[in-house]
Structures are given as C-alpha cells and as structure tokens.
Design an enzyme around this catalytic site. Structure first.
Site, short mmCIF file in Angstrom:
data_model
loop_
_atom_site.label_atom_id
_atom_site.label_comp_id
_atom_site.label_asym_id
_atom_site.label_seq_id
_atom_site.Cartn_x
_atom_site.Cartn_y
_atom_site.Cartn_z
N GLU A 1 0.89 -1.17 0.00
CA GLU A 1 0.00 0.00 0.00
C GLU A 1 0.92 1.21 0.00
O GLU A 1 1.49 1.57 1.04
CB GLU A 1 -0.87 0.01 1.26
CG GLU A 1 -1.88 -1.11 1.35
CD GLU A 1 -3.01 -0.99 0.36
OE1 GLU A 1 -3.15 0.09 -0.27
OE2 GLU A 1 -3.73 -1.97 0.17
N CYS B 1 -2.54 9.07 2.39
CA CYS B 1 -2.19 8.49 1.09
C CYS B 1 -3.30 8.76 0.09
O CYS B 1 -3.06 8.78 -1.10
CB CYS B 1 -1.94 7.00 1.23
SG CYS B 1 -3.28 6.13 2.03
P1 NAD Z 1 8.30 4.97 4.71
O1 NAD Z 1 8.36 4.20 3.44
O2 NAD Z 1 9.35 5.92 5.01
O3 NAD Z 1 8.22 4.01 5.97
C1 NAD Z 1 7.21 3.05 6.12
C2 NAD Z 1 7.68 1.98 7.07
O4 NAD Z 1 8.74 1.25 6.49
C3 NAD Z 1 8.23 2.50 8.41
O5 NAD Z 1 7.75 1.65 9.43
C4 NAD Z 1 9.73 2.36 8.24
O6 NAD Z 1 10.43 2.21 9.43
C5 NAD Z 1 9.81 1.11 7.41
N1 NAD Z 1 11.05 0.94 6.67
C6 NAD Z 1 11.96 1.86 6.29
N2 NAD Z 1 12.96 1.29 5.60
C7 NAD Z 1 12.69 -0.03 5.53
C8 NAD Z 1 13.32 -1.14 4.91
N3 NAD Z 1 14.45 -1.02 4.24
N4 NAD Z 1 12.73 -2.35 5.02
C9 NAD Z 1 11.56 -2.51 5.68
N5 NAD Z 1 10.91 -1.48 6.28
C10 NAD Z 1 11.47 -0.26 6.21
O7 NAD Z 1 6.86 5.65 4.66
P2 NAD Z 1 6.27 6.72 5.67
O8 NAD Z 1 6.98 8.00 5.40
O9 NAD Z 1 6.22 6.18 7.04
O10 NAD Z 1 4.76 6.83 5.18
C11 NAD Z 1 4.33 7.73 4.24
C12 NAD Z 1 4.03 7.04 2.95
O11 NAD Z 1 3.08 6.01 3.15
C13 NAD Z 1 3.41 7.94 1.91
O12 NAD Z 1 3.97 7.72 0.65
C14 NAD Z 1 1.95 7.53 1.92
O13 NAD Z 1 1.25 7.85 0.75
C15 NAD Z 1 2.06 6.08 2.19
N6 NAD Z 1 0.82 5.55 2.73
C16 NAD Z 1 0.07 4.70 1.96
C17 NAD Z 1 -1.12 4.20 2.44
C18 NAD Z 1 -1.94 3.24 1.62
O14 NAD Z 1 -2.78 2.59 2.18
N7 NAD Z 1 -1.74 3.13 0.33
C19 NAD Z 1 -1.57 4.56 3.71
C20 NAD Z 1 -0.81 5.44 4.47
C21 NAD Z 1 0.39 5.92 3.96
#
Ligand code: NAD
Length: 508
Positions: free
Chosen positions: A240, A274
């Site tokens: 997502e 998102c």
């Molecule tokens: P992010 O990608 O920075 O982090 C998401 C998660 O991934 C965090 O828990 C982080 O610690 C973890 N992470 C970071 N590096 C990793 C790795 N190498 N391996 C595994 N996990 C890792 O995203 P964010 O800034 O926390 O969230 C914002 C983003 O999420 C936006 O792009 C938003 O649109 C999206 N989002 C999507 C939805 C949806 O349902 N489609 C819902 C909410 C947010």
C-alpha cells in the site's frame, strides 16, 4: 526551526511530539534476532489460532475491539501527541479503525467460505475452492495514520486466522506498543499480535524473516526495498504505497459541496493521507467560482492549538518536501492564494491554495503529502480525465459532477473513486482498498482484504467414475481419433456439445 520527531541510539528509539518537541516516550530497538524470535513465537500462536472456529475467533476479536474502545481516550491522546494530528482527527481515526476490526471479524467466515465451482468438462468431479490462513503476517506501518492504516492489515489478517508481528513507523512507536499491550491482555493466546520497534533496519529484518506474507504501507521507494528483501524467501507482499489523487469538478457539479470536499480531502491530517486530494481539475466555466469558494473556506481554518483544524506535520523531512514543491511550482508560474512557502513555521504549514499549475510542476506529479490544494483549469472533461490519468500512481480519486459523474468515475485509472464525495471508500469496510502502478498492489479491507491473508486451495474430488478415464495411460486404440473429433466439436466452429452429449461420446 522544525523539530526532530524521532531519534535513535543503538538500543533505544525516542518518539517526540512534533507540535512541541517534547519526548513522548522511548521503546527498544529490536534486532534481527529479536524479530526472528517474535516470528517464531507468532508461529506457535498462529497454529492454535488458525485451528479455532470462526465463531471463536470472532468472539476474541470482539473482546479486543471492546478493549480498544475502552482505551479510546488513551489511544487518541497518543495519536495526537506522537503524530501531531488534532484530537478530533485522532478520535475519528480510532473510530474508523474499530469499524474495520468489527467488519473483518464478522465477515471472515463468509469471505473464506469454500466455493463450489463448475468442474467444466470433468463433470464427474466436484470442484471446490477453499481459503486457509497463511500463518504469520508481518505488518510494516507508516506514521500518518498509525492506527487506522496498519489495522487494515492487522484486523483482516487476524480474522483470517493468522498471527501478526507489527513493525510500526519509528515516528509513532508508542501507539503500537499500547495496542500490543491491549492485545496481550485481551487475547487468550499469547503472542498473537506482537509489536517490534525500531527504524528501517527492524522493518528490513521483518521483511527478511520467516513470515508468510508482508503487508507493507509506506512510500514506493521503501516498498521496493521490502519487496526485494522478501524475494529472498519468495515471501509474498502486499504493498500500500503513496498516491497523487486527482479530483475532477465538472461544470454541473454542486460547487459548494465540491469546494468543501476539496478542502477537507486535501487538508485533513494536514494533507498527510495516502488518499489526500493532491490535485484538482476544474471545468473552465466554474473554475473561478470554485477557487473563490475554496479560498474562502481555507481562510476560515485554524492551524495549531487545541481547537485547530490542522495539526503539526509529523515529520521534519516532510515539511522540507512540501516547501520544495511549493517553491518549484512558484518558480514555474503558479499563483499562491493562501499560505505558500513563506507561511511555514517549524512543523506547521499554513494551508496553501495554488492556481495556474501544470504537469511540469512537482506539486502536480509527485506526492506532496502536505496541506496544499493545486487547482488546474481544464477546457473539457476529456482533458480532465486525461490529466487525472497522467500519473504513475493510481490510488484514490474523486469526481464531482451531475448526471455524468459515474461515467467520468469509470474512466479514472485508480484503485478507488469517490463520486460526489472524497475518501468515502476508505470508510466503507466492505470495499477493498488499494492501488495500481506506483501505488502498489494487493488489497486490504473488504472480502478481498480478508482473502489477501489466506492461501487458496483447489480440490478436485471425483464423485462418480466413468468408463473413460483421461488421467490414465490405458486408453482405447481409437482415442486419438475421438479426441480429434471432440476438440472440433467442443471448441471449434461445430455445434457446442452439451455435457450429456460429451459423455455419451466418451462412452463410445
Ligand atoms: P516509509 O516508506 O518511510 O516508511 C514506512 C515503514 O517502512 C516504516 O515503518 C519504516 O520504518 C519502514 N522501513 C523503512 N525502511 C525499511 C526497509 N528497508 N525495510 C523494511 N521497512 C522499512 O513511509 P512513511 O513515510 O512512514 O509513510 C508515508 C508514505 O506512506 C506515503 O507515501 C503515503 O502515501 C504512504 N501511505 C500509503 C497508504 C496506503 O494505504 N496506500 C496509507 C498510508 C500511507
């Protein structure tokens, strides 16, 4: 100066209030070995949980939901303090999340009911599709909706009979720890829902661990890294990711309603959703009136404070992205009606309305994830649809129009569309939620969201034997000739044989 919202030492992660810079609390940084141990414990829980009846799981999940509701004040307060969102929005998030827990628990039995399907040519068989829990699901969550978003995976995975290991965002870990505490007190089985905390490295350890599926919510860049890590074990992934949701406003739309929806859709959670409205295409004839209405409504909003409509941005890094998008747009000719890059104080951004925008600007193509409403005038609905679809993302979308609204909606290349509303699909638990393209794949919510956490099993059961058995080497001499005839009759231009005729032929 914007304040940092999380810091980490090798073994502790500290979460700060983005509005005040105060420490909210700290949690351990879990190592890869600790993540693996949590997954191993979860496997034991999954075995027992998966063997329970749907009714028993529903009962347990209902107790969990009630316990979450009992703790709503504390949960909302943590959401408010860790994420920066106003309390009203925090309560709305708790309410939406609990709606999904209730729905998933109540729907699982029906969504996973075995289905009898046509056996086709093998009419002496009973053909069944059945759904079974996968085992252990790793959930990796974002910070923007730290409860609602992961719960879209957690509740559905649990309802489908799996155990869960959840790695929350490093910006909002305390909320997740609280949820795990409630789970530990409520579920009779230990380790059914565990939380591991830390930054990216802990998430990467979970993606590489022996889970049976990873449900990831976050940015596209991290999603790709998660998918690569999961590929080592061929672990399936549900992604997502972000969006660049368009809104189309037609000439015959109810303009007041469309403006109110655009303002809410773009600015709720300070634009950090998102499925935020990230760009608006408005029919030429009503463009100016629409802009006036949006600007008027935006001027009435309050940023910050206990009664503010918009809270602090959760992350300092996101403030910098929003500023960059605004400066880029202005440099390329956008007009600022409210807010703007100079109206940023610390983690607070004044809601910004832009016009004269186009697709050369980042604010129209990249995810801004902030309180910005870029509005573009379009000459026709065809142009609006073309521009709306001119994106590598495809998460949500919305259309405001009269009679033709549904027809416009059907032309949008997106996972979800709201008609004469914004974001409504996320509040309807029966509707699957997810995107296409750079917005990811797989679905949470709805029956699809339950089955996403199952393995599909096909069973072909012979219920009647027939003299001619195609799954044997012992065939009559003229079988080749008979098959040749049958191919023509069944699939060629000849008369399509009914099952009865077919079997008469088979018997010779
Ligand atoms: P992010 O990608 O920075 O982090 C998401 C998660 O991934 C965090 O828990 C982080 O610690 C973890 N992470 C970071 N590096 C990793 C790795 N190498 N391996 C595994 N996990 C890792 O995203 P964010 O800034 O926390 O969230 C914002 C983003 O999420 C936006 O792009 C938003 O649109 C999206 N989002 C999507 C939805 C949806 O349902 N489609 C819902 C909410 C947010």
């Amino acid at each position: 100066m914007a304040t940092a919202t999380s810091t980490q030492t090798p073994d502790r992660l500290t979460s700060y209030n983005p509005a005040t810079g105060e420490v909210v609390g700290s949690v351990p940084v879990h190592t890869a070995a600790e993540v693996d141990a949590a997954v191993a414990r979860a496997r034991v829980a999954a075995k027992a949980w998966g063997a329970l009846s749907f009714a028993a799981r529903n009962e347990e999940l209902t107790s969990f939901r009630k316990a979450l509701a009992e703790n709503a004040e504390e949960i909302a307060e943590l959401l408010h303090r860790e994420n920066g969102k106003p309390l009203l929005e925090a309560y709305a998030e708790v309410m939406m999340a609990l709606g999904h827990v209730q729905h998933a628990a109540a729907r699982a039995e029906e969504a996973m009911a075995p289905r009898k399907v046509s056996a086709g040519m093998l009419a002496n068989f009973k053909a069944t599709v059945s759904y079974h829990p996968l085992g252990v699901i790793g959930v990796i969550g974002p910070w923007n909706y730290p409860l609602f978003t992961p719960m879209g995976s957690i509740a559905y995975a649990l309802a489908a009979g799996n155990a869960v290991v959840f790695k929350p965002s490093e910006l909002t870990p305390l909320l997740a720890v609280k949820i795990a505490e409630i789970a530990a007190k409520t579920f009779q089985l230990p380790d059914l829902l565990q939380v591991v905390t830390g930054a990216g490295a802990t998430g990467a350890a979970l993606a590489k661990s022996a889970v049976d599926k990873i449900a990831f919510t976050g940015s596209a860049a991290t999603g790709k890294r998660v998918m690569m890590a999961a590929a080592e074990r061929l672990t399936p992934v549900l992604l997502e990711l972000g969006g660049k949701d368009p809104m189309i406003v037609a000439e015959d739309a109810d303009l007041a309603k469309a403006a109110e929806a655009a303002v809410f859709g773009a600015l709720t959670n300070a634009g950090q959703a998102c499925i935020s409205v990230e760009r608006v295409y408005v029919a030429d004839a009503v463009h100016d009136r629409f802009v006036d209405e949006v600007v008027k409504q935006v001027r009435d909003l309050k940023v910050g404070g206990d009664d503010g409509h918009l809270g602090a941005m959760t992350s300092t890094a996101q403030v910098a992205i929003v500023k960059d998008h605004l400066e880029d747009a202005i440099a390329k000719g956008a007009k600022v009606h409210t807010g703007g890059p100079n109206a940023i104080t610390g983690n607070y951004i004044q809601p910004t309305v832009l016009t004269d925008v186009d697709h050369r600007m980042k604010v129209m193509t990249d995810e801004t994830f902030g309180p910005v409403i870029p509005i573009k005038r379009v000459a026709s609905l065809d142009e609006a649809v073309k521009l709306a679809n001119d994106t590598s993302f495809g998460l949500g979308s919305s259309v405001f129009a009269g009679k033709g609204a549904r027809a416009i909606a059907d032309k949008l290349r997106a996972g979800m569309t709201a008609v004469n509303a914004v974001m409504a699909f996320s509040g309807i638990p029966a509707l699957p939620f997810g995107g296409i393209g750079d917005s990811g794949f797989g679905r949470i919510h709805g029956d699809e969201g339950i089955r996403e956490f199952t393995r599909v099993k096909s069973t072909a059961e012979q219920v009647m034997s027939i003299p001619m058995n195609m799954m044997s080497f012992r065939q009559p001499k003229d079988m080749t000739k008979r098959l040749r005839g049958m191919i023509k009759q069944l699939y060629g231009e000849g008369v399509v044989a009914k099952a009865g005729d077919f079997f008469r032929k088979l018997r010779g």
